[in-house]
Design a protein around this motif. Structure first.
Motif, PDB file in Angstrom:
ATOM      1  N   THR A 157       0.859  -1.181   0.000  1.00  0.00           N
ATOM      2  CA  THR A 157       0.000   0.000   0.000  1.00  0.00           C
ATOM      3  C   THR A 157       0.895   1.231   0.000  1.00  0.00           C
ATOM      4  O   THR A 157       2.072   1.155   0.361  1.00  0.00           O
ATOM      5  CB  THR A 157      -0.924   0.048   1.236  1.00  0.00           C
ATOM      6  OG1 THR A 157      -0.120   0.040   2.422  1.00  0.00           O
ATOM      7  CG2 THR A 157      -1.876  -1.141   1.260  1.00  0.00           C
ATOM      8  N   ARG A 159       1.011   5.843   0.249  1.00  0.00           N
ATOM      9  CA  ARG A 159       0.354   7.137   0.438  1.00  0.00           C
ATOM     10  C   ARG A 159       1.379   8.245   0.224  1.00  0.00           C
ATOM     11  O   ARG A 159       2.577   8.059   0.457  1.00  0.00           O
ATOM     12  CB  ARG A 159      -0.297   7.233   1.810  1.00  0.00           C
ATOM     13  CG  ARG A 159       0.653   7.136   2.984  1.00  0.00           C
ATOM     14  CD  ARG A 159      -0.124   7.281   4.295  1.00  0.00           C
ATOM     15  NE  ARG A 159       0.722   7.242   5.472  1.00  0.00           N
ATOM     16  CZ  ARG A 159       1.048   6.144   6.131  1.00  0.00           C
ATOM     17  NH1 ARG A 159       0.604   4.965   5.707  1.00  0.00           N
ATOM     18  NH2 ARG A 159       1.805   6.205   7.203  1.00  0.00           N
ATOM     19  N   GLY A 161       2.563  12.263   0.997  1.00  0.00           N
ATOM     20  CA  GLY A 161       2.433  13.347   1.969  1.00  0.00           C
ATOM     21  C   GLY A 161       3.585  14.309   1.860  1.00  0.00           C
ATOM     22  O   GLY A 161       4.422  14.214   0.963  1.00  0.00           O
ATOM     23  N   LEU A 170       6.563   9.760  -0.835  1.00  0.00           N
ATOM     24  CA  LEU A 170       5.725   8.583  -1.032  1.00  0.00           C
ATOM     25  C   LEU A 170       6.177   7.530  -0.035  1.00  0.00           C
ATOM     26  O   LEU A 170       7.335   7.142  -0.022  1.00  0.00           O
ATOM     27  CB  LEU A 170       5.900   8.049  -2.466  1.00  0.00           C
ATOM     28  CG  LEU A 170       5.194   6.732  -2.787  1.00  0.00           C
ATOM     29  CD1 LEU A 170       3.687   6.948  -2.914  1.00  0.00           C
ATOM     30  CD2 LEU A 170       5.745   6.134  -4.081  1.00  0.00           C
ATOM     31  N   ARG A 194       1.942  10.650  -6.933  1.00  0.00           N
ATOM     32  CA  ARG A 194       0.497  10.443  -6.777  1.00  0.00           C
ATOM     33  C   ARG A 194       0.000   9.347  -7.712  1.00  0.00           C
ATOM     34  O   ARG A 194      -0.888   8.551  -7.357  1.00  0.00           O
ATOM     35  CB  ARG A 194      -0.267  11.746  -7.018  1.00  0.00           C
ATOM     36  CG  ARG A 194       0.020  12.819  -5.963  1.00  0.00           C
ATOM     37  CD  ARG A 194      -0.948  13.977  -6.074  1.00  0.00           C
ATOM     38  NE  ARG A 194      -0.827  14.707  -7.325  1.00  0.00           N
ATOM     39  CZ  ARG A 194       0.010  15.721  -7.535  1.00  0.00           C
ATOM     40  NH1 ARG A 194       0.801  16.126  -6.547  1.00  0.00           N
ATOM     41  NH2 ARG A 194       0.065  16.338  -8.693  1.00  0.00           N
ATOM     42  N   ALA A 197       0.915   5.969  -6.167  1.00  0.00           N
ATOM     43  CA  ALA A 197      -0.009   5.644  -5.075  1.00  0.00           C
ATOM     44  C   ALA A 197      -1.374   5.257  -5.609  1.00  0.00           C
ATOM     45  O   ALA A 197      -1.997   4.289  -5.139  1.00  0.00           O
ATOM     46  CB  ALA A 197      -0.116   6.829  -4.120  1.00  0.00           C
ATOM     47  N   SER A 201      -3.426   1.623  -5.417  1.00  0.00           N
ATOM     48  CA  SER A 201      -4.741   1.578  -4.757  1.00  0.00           C
ATOM     49  C   SER A 201      -5.832   1.071  -5.683  1.00  0.00           C
ATOM     50  O   SER A 201      -6.900   0.653  -5.211  1.00  0.00           O
ATOM     51  CB  SER A 201      -5.117   2.970  -4.242  1.00  0.00           C
ATOM     52  OG  SER A 201      -4.145   3.452  -3.343  1.00  0.00           O
TER      53      SER A 201
END
Length: 203
Positions: A157, A159, A161, A170, A194, A197, A201
């Motif tokens: 997984t 994400r 930020g 990442l 992005r 990620a 997902s």
């Protein structure tokens, strides 16, 4: 997947590594997160680590970073760079970080590339180039990628930020509880991160 001119060469290089039928979903040129990193894989022949010198060693390391003081280095890394990853010896993060560290040592500059296919997350590096190489050499190197490791998408997984100095970061979490971070500088677009990620997902 949105691909600009520079990314197209990375997509080309990753595609060459894939078996028939596997498709690229996202690609990003990244830098490995600095600071504390996962423990290296077990090395049966390695001598046991000696104890660090404590506060004095940390202070001397800050004043003279070319000198190493065992565990004191960890404190310096954490103080100035934070945490770039966590993982026990032999964990997925440990194995990938060890492979990346080994591949980027030595002569020549190499780009680190993350890619997501419809089946896996892949980590690779481009062919090395010299400091004085020309653009044609750089373009060929960007399309010549060495695969360092891969992980099934179901075991990953991710994400995106913000992290120190507004670097876009990442974070990739693995099913065994370990994780690694990658980033791009503020001046670079965070879109490739992005997209990585989002691709991880997606169903």
């Amino acid at each position: 997947m949105t691909v600009d001119g520079s990314q197209a060469r990375y997509v080309e290089g990753i595609t060459r590594l894939l078996p028939a039928g596997e498709q690229v979903r996202a690609v990003a040129r990244v830098r490995a997160g600095g600071g504390l990193t996962p423990a290296p894989p077990p090395q049966p022949t390695a001598p046991p680590a000696s104890g660090g010198p404590g506060f004095l060693g940390v202070l001397l390391n800050v004043l003279s970073p070319n000198i190493t003081f065992g565990r004191a280095d960890n404190a310096v890394d954490w103080l100035f760079f934070g945490v770039g990853g966590r993982g026990a010896p032999g964990s997925q993060a440990s194995l990938l970080h060890h492979a990346l560290t080994g591949a980027t040592k030595g002569s020549g500059l190499r780009d680190t590339v993350l890619a997501v296919t419809d089946q896996r997350l892949l980590l690779g590096v481009t062919a090395p180039v010299g400091l004085l190489s020309n653009s044609a050499t750089d373009e060929r190197a960007q399309a010549d990628i060495e695969l360092l490791g891969s992980v099934p998408r179901s075991a990953v997984t991710a994400r995106v930020g913000r992290y120190r100095l507004n670097w876009k970061r990442l974070r990739i979490d693995f099913a065994d509880g370990s994780w690694l971070s990658f980033h791009v500088p503020l001046a670079d677009s965070g879109r490739p991160l992005r997209e990585i990620a989002a691709a991880l997902s997606a169903g």
